[in-house]
Design a protein around this motif. Structure first.
Motif, PDB file in Angstrom:
ATOM      1  N   VAL A  78       0.690  -1.316  -0.044  1.00 18.66           N
ATOM      2  CA  VAL A  78       0.064  -0.061  -0.063  1.00 18.66           C
ATOM      3  C   VAL A  78       0.852   1.135  -0.071  1.00 18.66           C
ATOM      4  O   VAL A  78       0.664   2.149  -0.705  1.00 18.66           O
ATOM      5  N   VAL A  79       2.152   1.195   0.778  1.00 19.96           N
ATOM      6  CA  VAL A  79       2.790   2.425   0.664  1.00 19.96           C
ATOM      7  C   VAL A  79       3.525   2.605  -0.255  1.00 19.96           C
ATOM      8  O   VAL A  79       3.547   3.714  -1.065  1.00 19.96           O
ATOM      9  N   LEU A  80       4.071   1.538  -1.069  1.00 21.06           N
ATOM     10  CA  LEU A  80       4.516   1.570  -2.415  1.00 21.06           C
ATOM     11  C   LEU A  80       3.679   2.057  -3.313  1.00 21.06           C
ATOM     12  O   LEU A  80       4.156   2.862  -4.224  1.00 21.06           O
ATOM     13  N   VAL A 104      10.333   1.151   1.460  1.00 19.46           N
ATOM     14  CA  VAL A 104      10.085   2.025   0.523  1.00 19.46           C
ATOM     15  C   VAL A 104      10.429   3.417   0.432  1.00 19.46           C
ATOM     16  O   VAL A 104      10.790   3.847  -0.649  1.00 19.46           O
ATOM     17  N   SER A 105      10.970   4.011   1.393  1.00 17.44           N
ATOM     18  CA  SER A 105      11.540   5.457   1.511  1.00 17.44           C
ATOM     19  C   SER A 105      12.765   5.289   0.763  1.00 17.44           C
ATOM     20  O   SER A 105      13.137   6.391   0.356  1.00 17.44           O
ATOM     21  N   ALA A 112       8.215  12.421   1.387  1.00 14.16           N
ATOM     22  CA  ALA A 112       8.266  12.523   3.023  1.00 14.16           C
ATOM     23  C   ALA A 112       7.528  11.504   3.443  1.00 14.16           C
ATOM     24  O   ALA A 112       6.226  11.107   3.202  1.00 14.16           O
ATOM     25  N   PHE A 113       8.056  10.376   4.274  1.00  8.43           N
ATOM     26  CA  PHE A 113       7.359   9.421   5.055  1.00  8.43           C
ATOM     27  C   PHE A 113       7.451   9.930   6.516  1.00  8.43           C
ATOM     28  O   PHE A 113       8.495  10.084   6.939  1.00  8.43           O
ATOM     29  N   MET A 114       6.075   9.570   6.935  1.00  8.95           N
ATOM     30  CA  MET A 114       5.938   9.894   8.374  1.00  8.95           C
ATOM     31  C   MET A 114       5.298   8.635   8.881  1.00  8.95           C
ATOM     32  O   MET A 114       4.277   8.042   8.663  1.00  8.95           O
ATOM     33  N   HIS A 115       6.080   8.146   9.838  1.00 11.66           N
ATOM     34  CA  HIS A 115       5.851   6.877  10.514  1.00 11.66           C
ATOM     35  C   HIS A 115       5.171   7.069  11.964  1.00 11.66           C
ATOM     36  O   HIS A 115       5.790   8.020  12.732  1.00 11.66           O
TER      37      HIS A 115
END
Length: 357
Positions: A78-80, A104-105, A112-115
Motif C-alpha cells: 500500500v505504501v509503495l 519503500v522510503s 516524505a514518509f511519516m511513521h
C-alpha cells in the motif's frame, strides 16, 4: 542589440513559465494515509482520519487513505502504491508499518514518509507521535477516584514501550489520588479485534474490576463495562455515544495540528526528514474527552487542575522517586525520565498487576 534583447526576454519568459508550471504542479500537496483498522469504528484509525479530514479542508491539500491494512508485506504494498502514484507525503499510522516504510522510503527519496510511534528513520522518513501518557495520567486519576473495588482493568494490545508507558502513566495517576488502587493488565496481542477486546474486558470484570480502560482500537471494552453496569474510560476518541451509561472520559487524539504542520513544511520545501515529532497536551495533540454526567464535580476539578499543571509544564509525570513492580526504586528522588528512556520503557511501575510480555 535588438536581437539580443529579444533573446533575453524570451529566455526570461521561459523561466517564468517554468516557475509557474512548477507552482501549478505543486499547488496541491498529495497526502496518503495507511490505517490498521476501519475508520468508522471510533477508535485509533478514526482519530487519525479526523486529522486527515481537517487537513483535507486546506486549499492546497489532496488526501486519500486505505483502511484495514495488515502490518507487514500488505502495508509495504500500500505504501509503495502511494509512492508510485506521486504522493508527496505518506503517513503510516501503525507501529508495524515501520520496516516496510523504511524499505519503500529508500526507493523514493523525494517523498516524505511519516511513521507513527516508531523509532527507525531514513533521510526522508521520520516519526511522529503524541505524549499520550499525559492524558493517560489524567484518566488514571478519574479511574482512581471513581473505583470502589480499587481494581482497575486495562485491556492492552502489545507489550511495546508505547503501550507500557501509557499503562504506567495511567497507574501513576490512579495511585496519586488512590494509593490502594491497582491496575490489572490483560494482553490481547492484537490492535484491532472487537470480540477479543471485549472478552479481555469481561475477564477483568470477572476479577473484580469496576473501571475498564484500554489501549485498543475498538470500543469493545467500553461495551463490556456498560453491559456489566461498571465504569469505562475510552481511548483514541470520545466513546461516550457508544457506552453512555459507563463512559467517564477518554484519552483522545487530535492529529490536526501535527498533520497541518507537516504538510505546510512539505509545501514550503522546508520539511526535515531527521526531525521526529513528539507533541503533547500543550500543542493540542492529546487531551481528555468531556466528563460523563456520573463524574462528580470535585473529581472534575481535581483532574482539570492537574491538566493545567501538565499544560504549563509543571508536571512531567515520570518524576522520582518511582518504584517498579518489585518495589525497587527505578527513578531516584529529584530525577525525571528523559525522552530516550520514555521511548524505550520496558518495565511496569508499582501498582500494575501483570507482566511485560
Amino acid at each position: 542589440m535588438r536581437k539580443l534583447m529579444i533573446m533575453v526576454i524570451v529566455a526570461a519568459m521561459s523561466v517564468m513559465m517554468a516557475t509557474v508550471a512548477f507552482a501549478d504542479a505543486k499547488k496541491k500537496v498529495k497526502v496518503g494515509f495507511v490505517y490498521i483498522s476501519p475508520v468508522a469504528d471510533a477508535g485509533y484509525s478514526y482519530a487519525q482520519d479526523q486529522g486527515r479530514l481537517a487537513i483535507d479542508k486546506l486549499p492546497y491539500v489532496e488526501s486519500s487513505f486505505v483502511e484495514s491494512v495488515a502490518e507487514g508485506t500488505d502495508s509495504e504494498r500500500v505504501v509503495l502504491n502511494f509512492a508510485r502514484k506521486g504522493y508527496d507525503v505518506i503517513f503510516g499510522t501503525s507501529f508495524g508499518y515501520m520496516d516496510p516504510m523504511v524499505k519503500v522510503s529508500k526507493k523514493f527519496p523525494n517523498v516524505a514518509f511519516m511513521h507513527c510511534s516508531g523509532f527507525k528513520t531514513t533521510p526522508n522518513m521520520t516519526n511522529y507521535f503524541g505524549r499520550m501518557y499525559q492524558a493517560r495520567y489524567l484518566t488514571g486519576m478519574v479511574a482512581g477516584m471513581m473505583s470502589k473495588s480499587n481494581i482497575i482493568g486495562y485491556v492492552a494490545a502489545f507489550p511495546i514501550p508505547e503501550v507500557i508507558r501509557g499503562i504506567n502513566a495511567f497507574t501513576l495517576g490512579a495511585r496519586a489520588v488512590n494509593p490502594k488502587a491497582t491496575v490489572r493488565v490483560v494482553w490481547t496481542k492484537t490492535w484491532y479485534d472487537p470480540a477479543l477486546e471485549k472478552d479481555a474486558a469481561i475477564s477483568l470484570l470477572d476479577m473484580g474490576a469496576d473501571v475498564i480502560t484500554q489501549h485498543q482500537d475498538s470500543p469493545g471494552p467500553q461495551e463490556a463495562a456498560q453491559e456489566r453496569g461498571k465504569y469505562s474510560i475510552g481511548y483514541n476518541s470520545d466513546m461516550a455515544r457508544l457506552a453512555p451509561k459507563s463512559h467517564l472520559t477518554a484519552a483522545v487524539w487530535n492529529w490536526a495540528p501535527l498533520f497541518t504542520n507537516v504538510v505546510e513544511q512539505v509545501r514550503d520545501g522546508v520539511w526535515q526528514g531527521n526531525e521526529s515529532l513528539w507533541w503533547g497536551m500543550d500543542q493540542g495533540v492529546v487531551d481528555i474527552a468531556p466528563f460523563g454526567s456520573m463524574v462528580p464535580q470535585n473529581v472534575q476539578d481535581k483532574v482539570n487542575a492537574a491538566k493545567a499543571e501538565i499544560v504549563a509544564g509543571n508536571n512531567a509525570i515520570f518524576v522520582g522517586p518511582l518504584k517498579n513492580q518489585a518495589g525497587k526504586v527505578i527513578i531516584p528522588a529529584g530525577q525525571t525520565l528523559d525522552d530516550p528512556k520514555l521511548l524505550g520503557m520496558s518495565w511496569f511501575v508499582e501498582g500494575v498487576v501483570g507482566n511485560t510480555e
